[in-house]
Design an enzyme around this catalytic site. Sequence first.
Site, PDB file in Angstrom:
ATOM      1  N   GLU A 146       6.518  15.144  31.105  1.00  0.00           N
ATOM      2  CA  GLU A 146       6.674  13.587  30.507  1.00  0.00           C
ATOM      3  C   GLU A 146       5.793  12.820  31.921  1.00  0.00           C
ATOM      4  OE1 GLU A 146       5.577  13.570  27.410  1.00  0.00           O
ATOM      5  OE2 GLU A 146       6.404  15.630  27.222  1.00  0.00           O
ATOM      6  N   HIS A 164       2.575  12.982  32.455  1.00  0.00           N
ATOM      7  CA  HIS A 164       1.510  11.778  31.728  1.00  0.00           C
ATOM      8  C   HIS A 164       1.566  10.206  32.124  1.00  0.00           C
ATOM      9  CE1 HIS A 164       0.023  14.583  28.668  1.00  0.00           C
ATOM     10  NE2 HIS A 164       1.189  14.850  28.361  1.00  0.00           N
ATOM     11  N   ALA A 190       7.840  16.138  22.802  1.00  0.00           N
ATOM     12  CA  ALA A 190       8.568  15.285  23.577  1.00  0.00           C
ATOM     13  C   ALA A 190       6.901  14.103  23.671  1.00  0.00           C
ATOM     14  CB  ALA A 190       8.850  15.092  25.179  1.00  0.00           C
ATOM     15  N   MET A 191       7.585  12.942  23.935  1.00  0.00           N
ATOM     16  CA  MET A 191       6.342  11.995  23.931  1.00  0.00           C
ATOM     17  C   MET A 191       6.658  10.775  25.221  1.00  0.00           C
ATOM     18  SD  MET A 191       3.785  11.383  22.973  1.00  0.00           S
ATOM     19  CE  MET A 191       2.750   9.860  23.664  1.00  0.00           C
ATOM     20  N   GLU A 192       5.075  10.621  26.026  1.00  0.00           N
ATOM     21  CA  GLU A 192       5.573  10.010  26.908  1.00  0.00           C
ATOM     22  C   GLU A 192       4.887   8.523  27.617  1.00  0.00           C
ATOM     23  OE1 GLU A 192       3.507  12.285  25.861  1.00  0.00           O
ATOM     24  OE2 GLU A 192       1.146  11.865  26.712  1.00  0.00           O
ATOM     25  N   ASN A 193       5.746   8.173  26.299  1.00  0.00           N
ATOM     26  CA  ASN A 193       5.392   6.937  25.975  1.00  0.00           C
ATOM     27  C   ASN A 193       5.602   5.889  27.147  1.00  0.00           C
ATOM     28  OD1 ASN A 193       5.004   7.171  23.163  1.00  0.00           O
ATOM     29  ND2 ASN A 193       7.549   7.381  22.805  1.00  0.00           N
TER      30      ASN A 193
HETATM   31 ZN    ZN Z   1       2.060  16.493  27.063  1.00  0.00          ZN
END
Ligand code: ZN
Length: 909
Positions: free
Chosen positions: A350, A353, A315-318
């Site tokens: 996430e 972040h 996953a990516m915390e945009n």
């Molecule tokens: Zn991370």
Amino acid sequence: MTLNRFKTIVLAGAASVALLSACGPNPNDNSDTAAQDTVQPIKLETPPAGQLPDTVVPTAYALNLVTDPAADGFTGTAEIQIRLEAPHARIWLHSLDQTIVRAYARLEDGIELDGEFEGNLADGGVSKIDFADPVPAGNSTLVIEYRAPYNFGLAGLYKATQKDRPYLATQMEPIDARRMFPGFDEPRFKTPWTLTVTAPQGNQVIANAPLTGSSQLDNGSVRYSFAPTRPIQSYLVALAVGPYDMREGAALPANTLRATSVPFRGFAPAGKGDDLKVSMDTTDDFVTYQESYFNYPYPYAKLDIIAVPDFAYGAMENAGAIIYRESALLISDRTSLGRRRAILGTHAHELAHQWFGNLVTPAWWNDIWLNEAFATWMSNKTMNSVFADQGYDRASQRGGIGAMSADSLANARQIRNPIERNADINDAFDGITYQKGGHVLSMFESYLGEDAFREGIRLHMKRFEDDAATVDDFMKSVADGSGDTKVVESFKSFIFQPGIPYLQVETECEAPDAGLIRVTQHRYAPLGSEIDADGSTWKVPFAMRIASPAGNTVHREMLTARTTEIPMDGACADWVMPNAAGGYWRFSLSEDNWAALTDNFGSLDVKEQLAFVDSISAAFRAGDAPAGALLDALEASATAEWDVAMASLNRAEGLFNVLPEDQQASMRGWAQATYGPVHEALVARKDTLNQGETLLMQDLYATLLEIGDMQAEREAFAEQAAKLVGVNSDPDPSAVDPALFGTAIKYGARLGGRDFYDAALEYARTTSDQRERRTVLSVLAANTNEAEMADLIKEVQGSDWQGQEAWSVLQSSLNNEANRETAWGLYKASFDNVMPRTPEIRKPQTAGAVGSFCTTEEIAEAKAFFESKKSLIPGYERSLAQAEERGNLCAAFRGSKTEELTTALAERE
Ligand SMILES: [Zn+2]
């Protein structure tokens, strides 16, 4: 960012990149002498290596993109407000895979200065714009019109298709934002971003900030305008376009820290929206805990969580628009307990972040641990707060112990690692950064005390909100907030060097009232390692339990020297437990002291038990504990708390796997006698188990099928697997507990022959569950018969399967113990065909396959193969070096310990 199950994430360096066209009038390149006043304009001649020059600072971006998921690419205009310290005749920036139509500077008075763009001048798309008339000092706007293809390697703005429907999604971290727009693609540059995105009607369009308006265009498209973001770095910019299912969540309600509620939505690929529910329902609890920990409100104007059809990481915390691999967010009634825990842990990571990484950002990639170690640790704290009594209080320790295998290598990275080339950035996203980093943080939290540590974190958030910070900034915040300055040097000794402190602890008793404990530190090195054990020392925040006639006490001391002597007042130690803090170190003891600790195993707390099981197993591999002492300790820990018993089982499985195949039988009886009764006892009270016990029961079953004496169960299980995939019937997913899905496929593949293979492949082809699909493929590759394995490797190279799937089948086939030689031949023959469709980040990891061999001849031959393919797997060096070392350690262990282990096992029969 969260990793998926492939531990080492490495990205290609200068992969095939189209040379960009240069545009704009520039009849005479005489800009060196084009200064209009006495100040010489800045014109750095050579492409900057690493960071861009400090003299050009972006202050805001406006991106206008025209997209269509059905097309092959998009067009864009990037307007970048910049501030120049001095006039510039040349501006360096990043741009990758784009065709630049026009680039110019718009000055504050409206005058436009045309520039000449030239791209791809150094690794990572380093590009320049030259101006015949220099851009003056002060504020101006760079305007770049361009077109670009959608990426098909899951990087930048990329395209993924599911059930014939095309979707767009982004993955920018670490350095792929430059594939979507030209700009200054470094984490220290934080600016507001304002997006305008056009897409055909019928698509959801999601960006970081809330929608402010939309207008219908004549061509059937809709233009969406989004609010400016709070200042964020380029790698947090997000966009998703496609026929996503949308679920409107309840807004996160206002609270004492936040006067307004936060709009909240979930998105999933078409048809899967209902599976967002569990993750969405948990979100407010997570955010509430984290806001209160940081004493700082959720920083962004809205929150969307988006499951996308294909994704390279977990996953990516945009900021405000978190993107997940579908199987890392969606939860259905077929999702096992272990997966649920992992999915919610990723979600908490996430969200953490949004503060660690987004609100406060590392200034450069060498400090990425300030993001990832913290999000890992904070996820565990969040889970422990929301789901009490489910073992999350020692999750950071368990993670760190897991990372010790990588940290035992001579080729181990340090947590804060220098970044010398682009491939180093991707190397930094590994288990050392995440899991060792998280464990080290929990160790210092425990050393300083939870309240003092939290004060340091809160101070840090406040000091650096919307800004970037370095390791020194962080250390100062912790020292100032906690009031303890000594902690900094100790912290640094764990962050700035690789390896595991290995404490040799000796007890002496000159007289009954004059005991002495001597602690000597080295770097841990397993048998066969090239590590210089005397080459490192740490400042260890040591805590040791000492049991003596005078009582049971914990001795705490900052160990700074190679050897420390701890005199005892009026007693001698009966036994010692040299890790009473769940700290990041290992220890070794004399044979008598190992035995005494095993005898007193029940009086240790869970963290101590976890440390003990790890230390005695590691000491055996280093030649510092006899096999008999290890087996005693594994037996004592088999009946302990669930995660301790799982650690014991895991070490037993590790021993089994490293034994030569013809010796493995010697271990089956012992494994069954040690762990079988534990499994039976759990099955007997199956309906009353807590989460941890359920996980243990599942793990025991899966492992004992492999290393125990359970032939009848294997056959019965293969029959259930046949029902699951539908051999001679319709598939019946209820035939097998979802937690044992992969195990079922394994025994079906081994015992079920061609019929099972055909049905399983069809199951993979038709299931809508991506995780099941990938599990079937990789488990078949590792377990099916020779002919079916060959068919499978051929099959997945066809267009029905994703490039990521072909790659994983090829890698998994090397774990097919019974057909290893055939697999390796097919591997080599298929390699050139599979690599072009393999996602960029997987290519360098490919060389990790060397680690699946355990004889020096095989290792050397495999190494030579990957070196001959190096042009296809750029950035492969660290992966290859670590894999080669793992293979060599396996061979050394076999050579020196097999006989001792099998003799000790025989003595127990
Ligand atoms: Zn991370």
